[in-house]
Design a protein around this motif. Structure first.
Motif, PDB file in Angstrom:
ATOM      1  N   PRO A 170       0.832  -1.200   0.000  1.00  0.00           N
ATOM      2  CA  PRO A 170       0.000   0.000   0.000  1.00  0.00           C
ATOM      3  C   PRO A 170       0.872   1.257   0.000  1.00  0.00           C
ATOM      4  N   VAL A 171       0.452   2.262  -0.748  1.00  0.00           N
ATOM      5  CA  VAL A 171       1.199   3.514  -0.821  1.00  0.00           C
ATOM      6  C   VAL A 171       0.416   4.580  -0.060  1.00  0.00           C
ATOM      7  N   TYR A 172       1.059   5.130   0.965  1.00  0.00           N
ATOM      8  CA  TYR A 172       0.461   6.207   1.751  1.00  0.00           C
ATOM      9  C   TYR A 172       1.074   7.534   1.338  1.00  0.00           C
ATOM     10  N   ALA A 173       0.229   8.551   1.169  1.00  0.00           N
ATOM     11  CA  ALA A 173       0.756   9.897   0.915  1.00  0.00           C
ATOM     12  C   ALA A 173       0.573  10.726   2.184  1.00  0.00           C
ATOM     13  N   LEU A 174       1.620  11.454   2.544  1.00  0.00           N
ATOM     14  CA  LEU A 174       1.548  12.348   3.706  1.00  0.00           C
ATOM     15  C   LEU A 174       1.254  13.751   3.193  1.00  0.00           C
ATOM     16  N   VAL A 175       0.113  14.303   3.560  1.00  0.00           N
ATOM     17  CA  VAL A 175      -0.190  15.675   3.126  1.00  0.00           C
ATOM     18  C   VAL A 175      -0.563  16.519   4.334  1.00  0.00           C
ATOM     19  N   GLY A 176      -0.395  17.812   4.199  1.00  0.00           N
ATOM     20  CA  GLY A 176      -0.750  18.725   5.281  1.00  0.00           C
ATOM     21  C   GLY A 176      -0.286  20.113   4.971  1.00  0.00           C
ATOM     22  N   ASN A 177      -0.654  21.054   5.837  1.00  0.00           N
ATOM     23  CA  ASN A 177      -0.212  22.436   5.663  1.00  0.00           C
ATOM     24  C   ASN A 177       1.297  22.529   5.856  1.00  0.00           C
ATOM     25  N   PRO A 178       1.935  23.591   5.346  1.00  0.00           N
ATOM     26  CA  PRO A 178       3.373  23.743   5.591  1.00  0.00           C
ATOM     27  C   PRO A 178       3.667  23.807   7.090  1.00  0.00           C
ATOM     28  N   ASN A 179       4.766  23.213   7.480  1.00  0.00           N
ATOM     29  CA  ASN A 179       5.253  23.262   8.865  1.00  0.00           C
ATOM     30  C   ASN A 179       4.293  22.640   9.881  1.00  0.00           C
ATOM     31  N   CYS A 180       3.554  21.602   9.455  1.00  0.00           N
ATOM     32  CA  CYS A 180       2.666  20.940  10.420  1.00  0.00           C
ATOM     33  C   CYS A 180       3.326  19.669  10.958  1.00  0.00           C
ATOM     34  N   TYR A 211      -1.550  24.691   1.678  1.00  0.00           N
ATOM     35  CA  TYR A 211      -2.757  25.080   2.412  1.00  0.00           C
ATOM     36  C   TYR A 211      -4.011  24.624   1.681  1.00  0.00           C
ATOM     37  N   SER A 212      -3.851  24.339   0.376  1.00  0.00           N
ATOM     38  CA  SER A 212      -5.005  23.956  -0.427  1.00  0.00           C
ATOM     39  C   SER A 212      -4.517  23.134  -1.608  1.00  0.00           C
ATOM     40  N   LEU A 213      -5.391  22.306  -2.156  1.00  0.00           N
ATOM     41  CA  LEU A 213      -4.993  21.555  -3.352  1.00  0.00           C
ATOM     42  C   LEU A 213      -5.066  22.442  -4.603  1.00  0.00           C
ATOM     43  N   ALA A 214      -5.610  23.644  -4.452  1.00  0.00           N
ATOM     44  CA  ALA A 214      -5.580  24.601  -5.558  1.00  0.00           C
ATOM     45  C   ALA A 214      -4.170  25.200  -5.589  1.00  0.00           C
ATOM     46  N   ALA A 215      -3.279  24.601  -6.386  1.00  0.00           N
ATOM     47  CA  ALA A 215      -1.854  24.932  -6.303  1.00  0.00           C
ATOM     48  C   ALA A 215      -1.553  26.332  -6.807  1.00  0.00           C
ATOM     49  N   ARG A 216      -0.660  27.000  -6.093  1.00  0.00           N
ATOM     50  CA  ARG A 216      -0.210  28.326  -6.525  1.00  0.00           C
ATOM     51  C   ARG A 216       1.280  28.341  -6.836  1.00  0.00           C
ATOM     52  N   GLU A 266       3.534  23.063  -4.542  1.00  0.00           N
ATOM     53  CA  GLU A 266       2.144  22.691  -4.244  1.00  0.00           C
ATOM     54  C   GLU A 266       1.550  21.873  -5.390  1.00  0.00           C
ATOM     55  N   ALA A 267       1.985  22.190  -6.616  1.00  0.00           N
ATOM     56  CA  ALA A 267       1.486  21.444  -7.782  1.00  0.00           C
ATOM     57  C   ALA A 267       1.913  19.980  -7.716  1.00  0.00           C
ATOM     58  N   VAL A 268       3.106  19.724  -7.145  1.00  0.00           N
ATOM     59  CA  VAL A 268       3.570  18.339  -6.996  1.00  0.00           C
ATOM     60  C   VAL A 268       2.592  17.567  -6.101  1.00  0.00           C
ATOM     61  N   ALA A 278      14.554  25.184  -3.578  1.00  0.00           N
ATOM     62  CA  ALA A 278      13.565  25.760  -2.656  1.00  0.00           C
ATOM     63  C   ALA A 278      12.789  26.910  -3.287  1.00  0.00           C
ATOM     64  N   THR A 279      13.246  27.406  -4.446  1.00  0.00           N
ATOM     65  CA  THR A 279      12.477  28.480  -5.103  1.00  0.00           C
ATOM     66  C   THR A 279      11.151  27.969  -5.623  1.00  0.00           C
ATOM     67  N   ARG A 280      10.929  26.646  -5.562  1.00  0.00           N
ATOM     68  CA  ARG A 280       9.649  26.105  -6.033  1.00  0.00           C
ATOM     69  C   ARG A 280       8.476  26.583  -5.184  1.00  0.00           C
ATOM     70  N   THR A 281       8.782  27.125  -4.003  1.00  0.00           N
ATOM     71  CA  THR A 281       7.689  27.632  -3.166  1.00  0.00           C
ATOM     72  C   THR A 281       7.213  29.006  -3.632  1.00  0.00           C
ATOM     73  N   ILE A 282       7.940  29.615  -4.574  1.00  0.00           N
ATOM     74  CA  ILE A 282       7.596  30.979  -5.020  1.00  0.00           C
ATOM     75  C   ILE A 282       6.570  30.878  -6.147  1.00  0.00           C
ATOM     76  N   GLU A 283       5.433  31.551  -5.972  1.00  0.00           N
ATOM     77  CA  GLU A 283       4.332  31.398  -6.930  1.00  0.00           C
ATOM     78  C   GLU A 283       4.642  32.066  -8.272  1.00  0.00           C
ATOM     79  N   ASP A 284       5.134  33.318  -8.210  1.00  0.00           N
ATOM     80  CA  ASP A 284       5.306  34.084  -9.438  1.00  0.00           C
ATOM     81  C   ASP A 284       6.535  33.601 -10.218  1.00  0.00           C
TER      82      ASP A 284
END
Lengths: 711, 51
Positions: free
Chosen positions: A22-32, A80-85, A89-91, A433-439
């Motif tokens: 079984p494959v488990y995915a760990l998801v959550g808000n940043p820094n949780c 914070y949301s599956l609506a990736a910015r 988050e898109a990953v 780590a620049t992948r966290t930058i939206e623009d």
């Protein structure tokens, strides 16, 4: 843990899921605490930190069920949301939706929730429940919630959500047994939708769901969840490796958007508001605040000083000064031991082997090259120990907050600070780590300037030059610390200047606002810090034992061949060698900077990696010393002369060399990563040219001005 | 060891080091860029996930 009966009668997983791991995915808000939980479950040593954005790529490991069966666990970047910015988050979104060609869709989802911030975290939980997969909600940081006077009714939450809810303290290992038992269950219930889509949007959701099912081969429930996401995030962020949507689905999506735009309908706002209303209803009765936590918390009180407009800067400078002071003082003894060890090894080989090329290769090539770099291991360890402490306590997020004021003036926001800060360890994780930058423009600007930040590979170069520049004891320690602060400040200054320039020319754009969560301060996990330090030591030593050893051996050959006439001195031999020829060819370009052909050899070879400059100097200058003695490299540098007898490594030349390494892009790995992250050779080539040009220009001004002033 | 044998051995080691450096530069890297420090999936796990 015995789960309530209503949870034990859920629909079993599809048989296919039971047949394989079984494959488990760990998801959550940043820094949780996802990565901390991932490490606790898998026994791996993934990097963790007390600030958002530590994980920017999915990572995998194996946990074990109560019966000893393997369970694959994927740690996904926080969102914070599956609506990736942003790309990271898109990953997360694409893995959960099964859009990644390289990753099977997870069978089960562990949704990590920060118990101190339940309502905000439930937005993501709500979206994950839409996926219709078996979900386990992990209420992490329960200790902090209790300390904050919050009482969370986990049992009621379990009944309301219809999935197992496990209270947990991942950092202390509490709740892991209960979590493992839940993960071991073959009959985890499928999650169910917890809300009704607004009537105005429902027809669009139904049509998109049908198309995703038929044309994009999505399972019906996933198709519904994806349809909802397509209507809220506009699917603007795409990442390499994800499968694109079919033409039919894209057409339906566009037609609905056009229709709503024509009727002035805020479809995305309607969906988001409707979901928030459902969450508010869900939360009612789940959390009780006993009111014991009144007034500002300890974190708030510390932040009053640490993030203060003026005091905050003072704290930052003091922290950096303490770091460099430690590097110079604490590391001295182990450095001396390593240096003495390598010298003894080289002298031992000299005394036990007859004169010849093999002996010279071992002593002047391998031992001199690798030894001169390994000597700096204690200082590298101290650097990473401090970085680990600062990351674990939560201070890094505060530093980002302080820097945001300065960075906004040059057109960057505080989100660029974490990548820039990570670049102090190594530009490669910084660029990732620049992948966290939206623009995209902000991201590109950050990638282009990140290599200016002084990485750990520059540290040996700086330390060698400072050692050659200021003999031990002759100049106060404060001067050495001041020089290091100057180099780090010059790098940061260069990064800010070019960010400012790019934002006004090549990559124009409005400076975005930063919204960053300041995590509560925590006592640093010394085990995590130590593990990170040991990992970095391993990487450093592996590099020294492979790439640097290889280059040192080849460089020895280039300095030893072709053989000079009989009776030639070691210096004459190197001057007429292949390396000498290359150095002499480069000398006209670098002579205006005060560098001779021997330094040129170091500059050429260190293009592979900056620290190779130190090993190259070790090979070049050690080969020139007498056969029966090994001279410490810093002394060899102090004795080096121009042909007219002038000292080669004057204080001005040492300073200029340090400045050259601040600005030059002397790192092939960085170029490769920039190419991968920008998906083009154009930007890394541009970066190489502009950084090398800047390094030459600044060094020219510094050296010539210094000469004019009589230095 | 005679000087001639030493020279031959040293040149062989240099050739090996040079070949290794060139091959590692040209070879498609299993974990491009990150130096193995970002915790990315191993090939074994990737294969497992694909199944």
């Amino acid at each position: 843990m015995a789960l309530p009966s209503h949870l034990q009668t859920g629909t079993p997983n599809p048989p296919a899921a039971e047949r394989r791991t079984p494959v488990y995915a760990l998801v959550g808000n940043p820094n949780c605490g996802k990565s901390t939980l991932f490490n606790a479950l898998t026994g791996l040593k993934q990097k963790v930190g007390n600030y958002p954005g530590v994980t920017v790529e999915k990572k995998t490991g194996t946990a074990w069920s109560q019966h000893g069966q393997p369970l694959t666990v994927i740690d996904l970047p926080g969102t914070y949301s599956l609506a990736a910015r942003s790309p990271d988050e898109a990953v997360t979104r694409d893995v959960l939706l099964g859009r990644r060609a390289d990753t099977a869709q997870p069978d089960r989802i562990l949704c990590i929730v920060d118990a101190t911030n339940l309502e905000r975290n439930l937005y993501l939980v709500h979206q994950v429940l839409d996926l219709g997969r078996p979900v386990i909600v992990v209420l992490n940081m329960m200790d902090l919630a209790v300390a904050a006077g919050l009482r969370i009714r986990a049992a009621r939450m379990e009944q309301t959500l219809g999935v197992p809810v496990i209270p947990c303290e991942a950092v202390n290992g509490k709740g892991l047994i209960e979590l493992t038992l839940a993960m071991s269950r073959p009959d985890l219930p499928l999650s169910r939708h917890a809300w009704d889509v607004p009537a105005a949007i429902a027809p669009a959701v139904a049509e998109l769901q049908a198309s995703l099912h038929e044309n994009d081969r999505r399972a019906p429930l996933i198709a519904r969840a994806e349809a909802l996401l397509l209507l809220t995030d506009q699917d603007s962020v795409r990442v390499a490796g994800s499968t694109p949507l079919s033409a039919r689905t894209t057409e339906i999506l566009q037609s609905w958007r056009d229709r709503w735009t024509a009727t002035n309908t805020d479809w995305a706002g309607t969906l988001v508001n409707s979901r928030y209303e459902a969450i508010t209803r869900l939360c009612a009765g789940l959390v009780e605040d006993d009111g014991t936590a009144v007034g500002p918390s300890v974190s708030d009180r510390i932040d009053a000083v640490v993030t203060h407009r003026r005091w905050g800067w003072l704290v930052l400078v003091v922290v950096m000064a303490a770091l460099f002071l430690s590097i110079f003082t604490l590391a001295q003894y182990p450095m001396d031991w390593i240096a003495a060890g390598t010298d003894a090894l080289a002298n031992g080989v000299k005394h036990h082997m007859a004169e010849g090329d093999l002996r010279n290769l071992i002593t002047d090539g391998a031992i001199a090259g690798v030894g001169s770099v390994v000597t700096f291991l204690p200082q590298i360890l101290i650097l990473f120990f401090f970085i680990g402490l600062l990351e674990n306590t939560g201070y890094m997020a505060r530093a980002a907050f302080i820097m945001d004021r300065l960075m906004s003036r040059v057109g960057l926001n505080g989100k660029s600070f974490i990548p820039l800060l990570s670049s102090h360890a190594c530009a490669i994780p910084g660029i990732m780590a620049t992948r966290t930058i939206e623009d995209p423009k902000d991201r590109l600007v950050t990638i282009l300037v990140a290599p200016f930040m002084s990485c750990s590979a520059r540290l040996p170069v700086y330390l060698l030059m400072i050692a050659a520049l200021v003999p031990n004891g002759a100049v106060p320690l404060a001067t050495k610390v001041g020089l290091m602060l100057l180099m780090y400040s010059l790098g940061a200054g260069g990064a800010f200047f070019f960010a400012w320039l790019f934002k006004r020319t090549l990559l124009k754009g409005e400076p975005p606002m930063m919204i960053m969560e300041l995590p509560p301060y925590r006592l640093p996990g010394l085990k995590d810090v130590a593990l990170h330090m040991v990992q970095r030591a391993g990487i450093f030593l592996k590099r020294a034992g492979t790439v640097i050893l290889g280059i040192s051996i080849v460089l020895w050959f280039l300095t030893a061949y072709p053989k000079g006439p009989a009776g030639a001195t070691p210096a004459q031999q190197i001057a007429q060698s292949y390396a000498g020829m290359a150095g002499h060819a480069l000398e006209p370009v670098i002579r205006p900077l005060g560098f001779d052909w021997q330094i040129g050899i170091g500059l050429i070879s260190s293009f592979a990696a900056r620290e190779v400059f130190v090993s190259s100097m070790g090979v070049v200058f050690n080969a020139q010393t007498s056969d029966e003695d090994t001279t410490p490299l810093r002394d060899a540098l102090r004795q080096a002369r121009w042909p007219d007898g002038r000292a080669l490594f004057t204080p001005l030349v040492c300073l200029t060399l340090m400045i050259f390494y601040v600005f030059a892009l002397q790192c092939m790995s960085t170029i490769a990563v920039v190419r991968r992250e920008t998906n083009s050779w154009r930007w890394p080539l541009f970066q190489l040219i502009y950084q090398t040009g800047t390094a030459w220009g600044v060094c020219f001004v510094v050296y010539q001005t210094g000469r004019a002033l009589g230095f | 060891m005679t000087p001639e044998v030493q020279t031959l051995t040293a040149l062989a080691l240099v050739a090996l080091a040079a070949i290794w450096l060139v091959l590692s530069l040209l070879a498609k890297r299993r974990r491009p860029g990150c130096g193995g420090n970002c915790g990315c999936a191993t090939d074994e796990l990737k294969a497992k996930l694909r199944r």
